[in-house]
Design an enzyme around this catalytic site. Sequence first.
Site, PDB file in Angstrom:
ATOM      1  N   LYS A  90      64.293  77.789  70.285  1.00 44.82           N
ATOM      2  CA  LYS A  90      63.227  77.149  71.058  1.00 44.82           C
ATOM      3  C   LYS A  90      63.219  75.680  70.705  1.00 44.82           C
ATOM      4  O   LYS A  90      63.235  75.320  69.523  1.00 44.82           O
ATOM      5  CB  LYS A  90      61.877  77.794  70.668  1.00 44.82           C
ATOM      6  N   GLN A 111      63.554  71.072  64.203  1.00 44.73           N
ATOM      7  CA  GLN A 111      62.842  72.081  64.997  1.00 44.73           C
ATOM      8  C   GLN A 111      62.765  73.422  64.269  1.00 44.73           C
ATOM      9  O   GLN A 111      61.790  74.159  64.397  1.00 44.73           O
ATOM     10  CB  GLN A 111      63.575  72.251  66.339  1.00 44.73           C
ATOM     11  N   LYS A 114      59.847  73.128  61.897  1.00 46.34           N
ATOM     12  CA  LYS A 114      58.615  72.961  62.677  1.00 46.34           C
ATOM     13  C   LYS A 114      58.188  74.295  63.284  1.00 46.34           C
ATOM     14  O   LYS A 114      57.032  74.697  63.187  1.00 46.34           O
ATOM     15  CB  LYS A 114      58.881  71.948  63.800  1.00 46.34           C
ATOM     16  N   LYS A 126      67.769  72.561  70.315  1.00 48.68           N
ATOM     17  CA  LYS A 126      67.452  71.323  71.042  1.00 48.68           C
ATOM     18  C   LYS A 126      68.608  71.046  71.991  1.00 48.68           C
ATOM     19  O   LYS A 126      69.738  71.477  71.734  1.00 48.68           O
ATOM     20  CB  LYS A 126      67.313  70.161  70.047  1.00 48.68           C
ATOM     21  N   GLY A 165      60.497  70.661  77.649  1.00 46.91           N
ATOM     22  CA  GLY A 165      60.694  69.235  77.911  1.00 46.91           C
ATOM     23  C   GLY A 165      60.777  68.437  76.617  1.00 46.91           C
ATOM     24  O   GLY A 165      60.530  68.943  75.527  1.00 46.91           O
ATOM     25  N   ASP A 166      61.156  67.193  76.741  1.00 51.91           N
ATOM     26  CA  ASP A 166      61.125  66.213  75.643  1.00 51.91           C
ATOM     27  C   ASP A 166      61.196  64.854  76.351  1.00 51.91           C
ATOM     28  O   ASP A 166      60.862  64.764  77.544  1.00 51.91           O
ATOM     29  CB  ASP A 166      62.307  66.430  74.673  1.00 51.91           C
ATOM     30  N   THR A 209      50.894  68.615  72.590  1.00 49.20           N
ATOM     31  CA  THR A 209      51.450  67.880  71.451  1.00 49.20           C
ATOM     32  C   THR A 209      50.477  66.784  71.006  1.00 49.20           C
ATOM     33  O   THR A 209      50.185  66.638  69.812  1.00 49.20           O
ATOM     34  CB  THR A 209      52.829  67.292  71.793  1.00 49.20           C
ATOM     35  N   ASN A 240      54.148  61.497  77.385  1.00 45.98           N
ATOM     36  CA  ASN A 240      53.335  62.708  77.300  1.00 45.98           C
ATOM     37  C   ASN A 240      52.567  62.796  75.984  1.00 45.98           C
ATOM     38  O   ASN A 240      51.346  63.024  75.976  1.00 45.98           O
ATOM     39  CB  ASN A 240      54.253  63.928  77.479  1.00 45.98           C
TER      40      ASN A 240
HETATM   41  P1  NDP Z   1      58.141  60.716  77.136  1.00 47.64           P
HETATM   42  O1  NDP Z   1      59.450  60.529  77.766  1.00 47.64           O
HETATM   43  O2  NDP Z   1      57.016  61.294  77.923  1.00 47.64           O
HETATM   44  O3  NDP Z   1      57.620  59.340  76.519  1.00 47.64           O
HETATM   45  C1  NDP Z   1      58.343  58.635  75.573  1.00 47.64           C
HETATM   46  C2  NDP Z   1      57.638  57.308  75.312  1.00 47.64           C
HETATM   47  O4  NDP Z   1      58.307  56.648  74.249  1.00 47.64           O
HETATM   48  C3  NDP Z   1      57.703  56.372  76.495  1.00 47.64           C
HETATM   49  O5  NDP Z   1      56.583  55.529  76.488  1.00 47.64           O
HETATM   50  C4  NDP Z   1      58.991  55.587  76.228  1.00 47.64           C
HETATM   51  O6  NDP Z   1      59.032  54.327  76.848  1.00 47.64           O
HETATM   52  C5  NDP Z   1      58.936  55.456  74.726  1.00 47.64           C
HETATM   53  N1  NDP Z   1      60.315  55.372  74.204  1.00 47.64           N
HETATM   54  C6  NDP Z   1      61.317  56.284  74.385  1.00 47.64           C
HETATM   55  N2  NDP Z   1      62.438  55.856  73.808  1.00 47.64           N
HETATM   56  C7  NDP Z   1      62.142  54.678  73.246  1.00 47.64           C
HETATM   57  C8  NDP Z   1      62.878  53.738  72.501  1.00 47.64           C
HETATM   58  N3  NDP Z   1      64.162  53.943  72.218  1.00 47.64           N
HETATM   59  N4  NDP Z   1      62.233  52.616  72.065  1.00 47.64           N
HETATM   60  C9  NDP Z   1      60.933  52.416  72.351  1.00 47.64           C
HETATM   61  N5  NDP Z   1      60.178  53.276  73.065  1.00 47.64           N
HETATM   62  C10 NDP Z   1      60.783  54.369  73.504  1.00 47.64           C
HETATM   63  O7  NDP Z   1      58.426  61.601  75.817  1.00 47.64           O
HETATM   64  P2  NDP Z   1      57.405  62.454  74.952  1.00 47.64           P
HETATM   65  O8  NDP Z   1      56.083  61.790  74.915  1.00 47.64           O
HETATM   66  O9  NDP Z   1      57.511  63.864  75.390  1.00 47.64           O
HETATM   67  O10 NDP Z   1      58.111  62.398  73.507  1.00 47.64           O
HETATM   68  C11 NDP Z   1      57.840  61.345  72.573  1.00 47.64           C
HETATM   69  C12 NDP Z   1      58.278  61.794  71.193  1.00 47.64           C
HETATM   70  O11 NDP Z   1      57.574  62.980  70.818  1.00 47.64           O
HETATM   71  C13 NDP Z   1      59.769  62.139  71.039  1.00 47.64           C
HETATM   72  O12 NDP Z   1      60.181  61.829  69.730  1.00 47.64           O
HETATM   73  C14 NDP Z   1      59.762  63.664  71.197  1.00 47.64           C
HETATM   74  O13 NDP Z   1      60.893  64.259  70.587  1.00 47.64           O
HETATM   75  C15 NDP Z   1      58.488  64.010  70.465  1.00 47.64           C
HETATM   76  N6  NDP Z   1      57.919  65.305  70.798  1.00 47.64           N
HETATM   77  C16 NDP Z   1      57.541  65.620  72.075  1.00 47.64           C
HETATM   78  C17 NDP Z   1      56.969  66.833  72.351  1.00 47.64           C
HETATM   79  C18 NDP Z   1      56.443  67.176  73.704  1.00 47.64           C
HETATM   80  O14 NDP Z   1      55.815  68.221  73.829  1.00 47.64           O
HETATM   81  N7  NDP Z   1      56.640  66.357  74.725  1.00 47.64           N
HETATM   82  C19 NDP Z   1      56.821  67.856  71.305  1.00 47.64           C
HETATM   83  C20 NDP Z   1      57.163  67.402  69.975  1.00 47.64           C
HETATM   84  C21 NDP Z   1      57.720  66.179  69.769  1.00 47.64           C
HETATM   85  P3  NDP Z   1      59.942  54.104  78.170  1.00 47.64           P
HETATM   86  O15 NDP Z   1      59.200  54.803  79.258  1.00 47.64           O
HETATM   87  O16 NDP Z   1      60.005  52.642  78.325  1.00 47.64           O
HETATM   88  O17 NDP Z   1      61.275  54.730  77.866  1.00 47.64           O
END
Ligand code: NDP
Length: 444
Positions: A90, A111, A114, A126, A165-166, A209, A240
């Site tokens: 997962k 993961q 976690k 992943k 998703g991620d 999250t 997200n």
């Molecule tokens: P999203 O794609 O919804 O959002 C990611 C955010 O981070 C955007 O604002 C993006 O900006 C920014 N970002 C991404 N890459 C970079 C970078 N290289 N430098 C600066 N900013 C960056 O992703 P999520 O919110 O789903 O995920 C965010 C983090 O949380 C990740 O590490 C993910 O692995 C982790 N996570 C997510 C979960 C989930 O349920 N969604 C669960 C557990 C962990 P821009 O739009 O400009 O790219």
Amino acid sequence: MSYTEEIYARVIEQNPGEPEFHQAVKEVLDSLKLVIDANEEEYRKLGILERLVEPERIISFRVPWVDDQGKVQINKGYRVQFNSAIGPYKGGLRFHPSVNQSILKFLGFEQVFKNSLTGLPIGGGKGGSNFDPKGKSDREVMAFCQSFMTELQKYIGADQDVPAGDIGVGGREIGYLYGQYKRLTGQYEGVLTGKGLTWGGSLVRTQATGYGLVYILDEMLKAAGKSMEGQTIVVSGSGNVAIYAVEKAQELGAKVVAMSDSNGYVYDPEGIKLDIVKDIKEVKRGRIKEYAEQVSSAVYTEGKGIWTVKCDIALPCATQNELNLDDAKALVANGCFAIAEGANMPTTREATDYVQAQGLLFMPGKASNAGGVATSALEMCQNSARLSWTFEEVDEKLKNIMKDIYAKVADAAERYDVPGNFVVGANIAGFEKVVDAMKAQGLV
Ligand code: NDP
């Protein structure tokens, strides 16, 4: 050389050019030293660490699709099936140009621990692609997702491997992926989580999250005799995780003053107006700088630098290694007293060591962002039972899971004589359950 040092050297030698994977393994091995030393002979004999750092399987494949100009495009696709000792693999799918095998192995490895911490029966995996959904038309995203799933469907299933998703994979992408899975297999099953509410999704999954992050932060603050009320918070990212962390933090009485994306950050001393961020990011798929164009109290700054904004609590919710030692020093100098990671490994090792040495409360991502995968597991339960629970039911379960994670992490830290070291606590608590299952199932 100790057993953990030996294994780290072996990982470096056998996985060249994978710095993120090395970094994740090092952090876990360093934390596990106390447990490993206490059981060294047995673990060496059983090859526990050798098995733990080697994914059960890595699938990599070509993803061909046609863009709006009629040109063929080729991306790389991957699924890392890391460890299935406690349940089906997962973990999310990430679509981002930076995606490579190192990043997916680090994420898959994290993961495993976690998912163990959630207390639910889910193994670790992943996947993803170096495809960039940004700037693509809906038709292009659909064409890519259909091609990606055409290959991936051979290796996943509701009781085998359940992606979610991620970064870059939200409701739209999950929809296209699910449609293609159904078409190819004829199965309407819980093979993906993060589905839409009209077709098998769970209430609260979208928020999980971010909400979970704030629930565990709240627990950590309470245990330290503090509360969320009146705290000034900086949240990086505006995806997200970030959006729903802000929503819950505001609900609990905190003031969020800054958010970012990969281009820059906005500072709004009056407090971020989340409905405007949601409209820019969730509806228009725009840039965070548009916030400052719409809100007169806000200022936009291009580039990194969000961690120079003064705050009590920092919530890094964007991506790996986004908070380095200089950022940590700036936070400490400005009086920040707590950090909880929404993203996976957003704080570099040096920065983590520094803030812990400075006495900050620090909750690592594998504990604090586990609410997403936990709610995904609740979605799997509802799909198997052909039921839908109410928002309140799921939210209550999420809250209890996060409280329970805090208790486990704090307890493991106490048991190993490092009270308050939640990095060590999270790794040990996650490890204990996985190793117990691996031992019970023999050499597989
Ligand atoms: P999203 O794609 O919804 O959002 C990611 C955010 O981070 C955007 O604002 C993006 O900006 C920014 N970002 C991404 N890459 C970079 C970078 N290289 N430098 C600066 N900013 C960056 O992703 P999520 O919110 O789903 O995920 C965010 C983090 O949380 C990740 O590490 C993910 O692995 C982790 N996570 C997510 C979960 C989930 O349920 N969604 C669960 C557990 C962990 P821009 O739009 O400009 O790219």
